[in-house]
Motif scaffolding. Structure first.
Motif, short mmCIF file in Angstrom:
data_model
loop_
_atom_site.label_atom_id
_atom_site.label_comp_id
_atom_site.label_asym_id
_atom_site.label_seq_id
_atom_site.Cartn_x
_atom_site.Cartn_y
_atom_site.Cartn_z
N GLN A 188 0.89 -1.19 -0.09
CA GLN A 188 0.09 -0.03 -0.08
C GLN A 188 0.78 1.37 0.23
O GLN A 188 2.11 0.92 0.44
N PRO A 189 0.24 2.28 -0.46
CA PRO A 189 1.14 3.55 -0.19
C PRO A 189 1.50 3.84 1.13
O PRO A 189 0.61 3.69 1.98
N VAL A 190 2.58 4.47 1.28
CA VAL A 190 3.19 4.86 2.60
C VAL A 190 2.71 6.40 2.66
O VAL A 190 3.09 7.16 1.90
N SER A 191 2.18 6.83 4.05
CA SER A 191 2.15 8.26 4.15
C SER A 191 3.25 8.79 4.44
O SER A 191 4.51 8.38 4.97
N GLY A 192 3.42 10.25 3.91
CA GLY A 192 4.68 11.08 4.14
C GLY A 192 4.95 11.17 5.63
O GLY A 192 6.22 11.38 5.96
N GLN A 193 3.91 11.16 6.61
CA GLN A 193 4.34 11.35 7.99
C GLN A 193 4.47 9.95 8.58
O GLN A 193 3.64 9.22 8.93
N SER A 194 5.65 9.80 8.51
CA SER A 194 5.97 8.11 9.25
C SER A 194 5.84 8.11 10.60
O SER A 194 6.05 9.12 11.43
N GLN A 195 5.34 7.03 11.21
CA GLN A 195 5.27 6.85 12.70
C GLN A 195 3.98 7.90 13.31
O GLN A 195 4.53 8.14 14.38
N ARG A 196 3.23 8.39 12.43
CA ARG A 196 2.26 9.30 13.17
C ARG A 196 1.82 9.14 14.20
O ARG A 196 2.07 9.85 15.26
N THR A 197 1.33 8.07 14.56
CA THR A 197 0.44 7.71 15.71
C THR A 197 1.52 7.48 16.93
O THR A 197 1.28 8.03 18.11
N PHE A 198 2.69 7.01 16.72
CA PHE A 198 3.65 6.94 17.76
C PHE A 198 4.07 8.42 18.08
O PHE A 198 4.47 8.81 19.48
N GLN A 199 4.40 9.26 16.91
CA GLN A 199 4.83 10.87 17.22
C GLN A 199 3.69 11.47 18.33
O GLN A 199 4.23 12.23 19.00
N GLU A 200 2.38 11.06 17.86
CA GLU A 200 1.29 11.76 18.56
C GLU A 200 1.02 11.33 19.92
O GLU A 200 0.96 12.01 20.78
N PHE A 201 1.07 10.03 20.02
CA PHE A 201 0.54 9.14 21.21
C PHE A 201 1.49 8.42 22.11
O PHE A 201 1.29 7.95 23.21
N GLY A 202 2.84 8.44 21.42
CA GLY A 202 3.75 7.35 21.99
C GLY A 202 4.24 7.77 23.36
O GLY A 202 4.92 6.74 23.89
N SER A 203 4.23 8.69 23.58
CA SER A 203 4.88 9.04 25.07
C SER A 203 3.89 8.63 26.23
O SER A 203 4.30 8.27 27.16
N GLY A 204 2.76 8.64 25.67
CA GLY A 204 1.59 8.09 27.07
C GLY A 204 1.38 9.19 27.83
O GLY A 204 0.55 8.96 28.67
N LEU A 205 2.15 10.23 27.78
CA LEU A 205 1.82 11.18 28.91
C LEU A 205 1.53 12.44 28.17
O LEU A 205 0.51 13.25 29.01
N LEU A 206 1.91 12.98 26.98
CA LEU A 206 1.43 14.15 26.68
C LEU A 206 1.47 14.15 25.25
O LEU A 206 1.60 13.22 24.48
N ARG A 207 0.45 15.02 24.77
CA ARG A 207 0.24 14.74 23.25
C ARG A 207 -0.02 16.20 22.68
O ARG A 207 -0.34 17.10 23.56
N PRO A 208 -0.22 16.44 21.32
CA PRO A 208 0.00 17.59 20.67
C PRO A 208 -1.44 18.01 21.14
O PRO A 208 -2.44 17.65 21.22
N VAL A 209 -1.53 19.59 21.20
CA VAL A 209 -2.88 20.20 21.22
C VAL A 209 -3.63 20.32 20.00
O VAL A 209 -2.90 19.93 18.97
N GLY A 210 -4.82 20.61 19.79
CA GLY A 210 -5.61 20.79 18.79
C GLY A 210 -6.42 19.64 18.49
O GLY A 210 -6.28 18.65 19.22
N PRO A 211 -7.16 19.68 17.30
CA PRO A 211 -7.93 18.33 16.99
C PRO A 211 -7.30 17.29 16.99
O PRO A 211 -6.35 17.23 16.20
N THR A 212 -7.85 16.29 17.50
CA THR A 212 -7.11 14.65 17.16
C THR A 212 -8.52 14.10 16.63
O THR A 212 -9.40 14.18 17.17
N GLN A 213 -8.01 13.06 15.65
CA GLN A 213 -9.09 12.18 15.17
C GLN A 213 -9.47 11.43 16.24
O GLN A 213 -8.56 10.55 17.01
N SER A 214 -10.82 11.40 16.99
CA SER A 214 -11.11 10.47 17.93
C SER A 214 -11.42 9.07 17.05
O SER A 214 -12.49 9.23 16.27
N ARG A 215 -10.92 8.01 17.53
CA ARG A 215 -11.49 6.82 17.03
C ARG A 215 -11.95 5.79 18.06
O ARG A 215 -11.51 6.06 19.19
#
Ligand code: GTQ
Ligand code: FE2
Length: 360
Positions: A188-215
């Motif tokens: 499948q095509p690879v998104s330009g943003q590698s490891q996105r969910t890890f960058q966003e949620f991977g610390s388990g402690l803090l995450r970027p502000v602003g809208p997050t897709q809620s799944r």
């Protein structure tokens, strides 16, 4: 007996046989003496405890890599850990398999309703793409493949790579909800943003502000080995678990719930000298020994395990862990407590010392 009561009971027998005949035609049954009871006092299972040793697995994997080609169309090259007591699966809810991929190979893209994860056992250099998100896997990493997510694995490294695959396929099969789609291309095509969910949620402690897709499902797909190791180090400062010493569950960082809907994934350390209390709980589980060695008694049978070994434990079996060695033992564990808790049907019991002595 009077003649009237004999007459009545004959009438009743006749009426009952008539009723049974009618019910049968309408696909209805009633419970009759000699039928299997609806309930047992405690879980019964045909699953058997099984110990697979790394020394055997390693040889089989190398041979498998030589003699079995990786097929197109979504098939994987794996050793499936088959439970001799079951017709299907490692346990009543899941299959655990060991996947072997040679440098240059591609495990082509597909998706299925069974939810899956990989835990990297040996090697490096293979990347996996899950719904467009690409991740380079390393030893000790955990990568999730949620239900119906497209996924493919591409090995760009130089040495064979080996990981544990677990799918809740036995559960999906008993629910008769097995779906599978091959992807129209190899990958499948690879998104330009590698490891996105890890960058966003991977610390388990803090995450970027602003809208997050809620799944509805856990948004985090990758749990890195470094963070797991660090979390276990911190957890050594807590009171030890009387049965499991140092044990942590991989969580959905947005809800605190288990990382996958049906299966609970855990990492555990048994420190030198640890002797646990005997313990049993609802559901089945499989351990993989990341490092070190130890002893687990399952319903009184003793298993002496070492690095790379697997151990499967049937539902409601009494387990007692100990580490009589000088070095720490680290275990990765998968069990089906997540689905049992979701159904509000999880039971567990720590057996006290007197019962422990009786059991010997
Ligand atoms: O890597 O996608 O062991 O679909 C079994 C089924 C691995 C995978 C397995 C699969 C995969
Ligand atoms: Fe798959």
């Amino acid at each position: 007996m009077t003649s009237t009561s004999v007459h009545r009971s004959d009438e009743r027998d006749l009426a009952r046989e008539q009723l049974l005949g009618q019910l049968h035609k309408d696909s209805i049954t009633i419970h009759r003496p000699g039928d299997r009871p609806l309930f047992t006092r405690e879980p019964e299972t045909a699953m058997e405890p099984v110990h697979w040793r790394w020394a055997d697995l390693q040889g089989y994997l190398e041979e498998l890599g030589r003699v079995v080609d990786l097929e197109a169309g979504g098939a994987r090259r794996t050793l499936r850990l088959s439970n001799p007591g079951l017709e299907y699966g490692t346990t009543p809810t899941f299959w655990a398999s060991i996947q072997y991929i040679n440098p240059g190979e591609v495990a082509t893209a597909h998706r299925h309703t069974a939810s899956a994860f990989r835990f990297v056992m040996r090697g490096t250099g293979c990347s996996t793409t899950v719904d467009g998100e690409n991740y380079h896997m390393a030893e000790g990493d955990l990568v999730l493949t949620p239900s119906w997510a497209w996924h493919d694995h591409v090995h760009e490294g130089t040495e064979p790579m080996i990981w544990l695959d677990v799918l809740d396929i036995s559960l999906m099969r008993s629910l008769q909800n097995v779906f599978f789609d091959p992807y129209p291309e190899d990958v499948q095509p690879v998104s330009g943003q590698s490891q996105r969910t890890f960058q966003e949620f991977g610390s388990g402690l803090l995450r970027p502000v602003g809208p997050t897709q809620s799944r509805a499902v856990n948004p985090l797909l990758v749990y890195g080995n470094a963070q797991t190791t660090e979390a276990l180090e911190r957890a050594k400062g807590l009171r030890p678990d009387p049965c499991d010493d140092v044990i942590l569950e991989y969580q959905d960082p947005t809800t605190g719930r288990p990382a996958t809907p049906a299966l609970s994934l855990k990492s555990q350390i048994l420190r030198p000298g640890f002797g646990g209390l005997p313990h049993r709980h609802s559901g089945s589980k499989v351990y993989w020994v990341v490092e070190g060695a130890g002893v687990t008694e399952v319903d009184g049978s003793r298993f002496d395990w070492g690095a790379g070994d697997f151990l499967a434990v049937p539902p409601w079996s009494t387990v007692r862990h100990s580490n009589p060695h000088d070095a720490e033992a680290r275990l990765f564990r998968v069990d089906d407590s997540a689905i049992l808790r979701a159904l509000n049907a999880y039971h567990e019991q720590i057996l006290d010392t007197s019962e422990q002595n009786n059991g010997r």
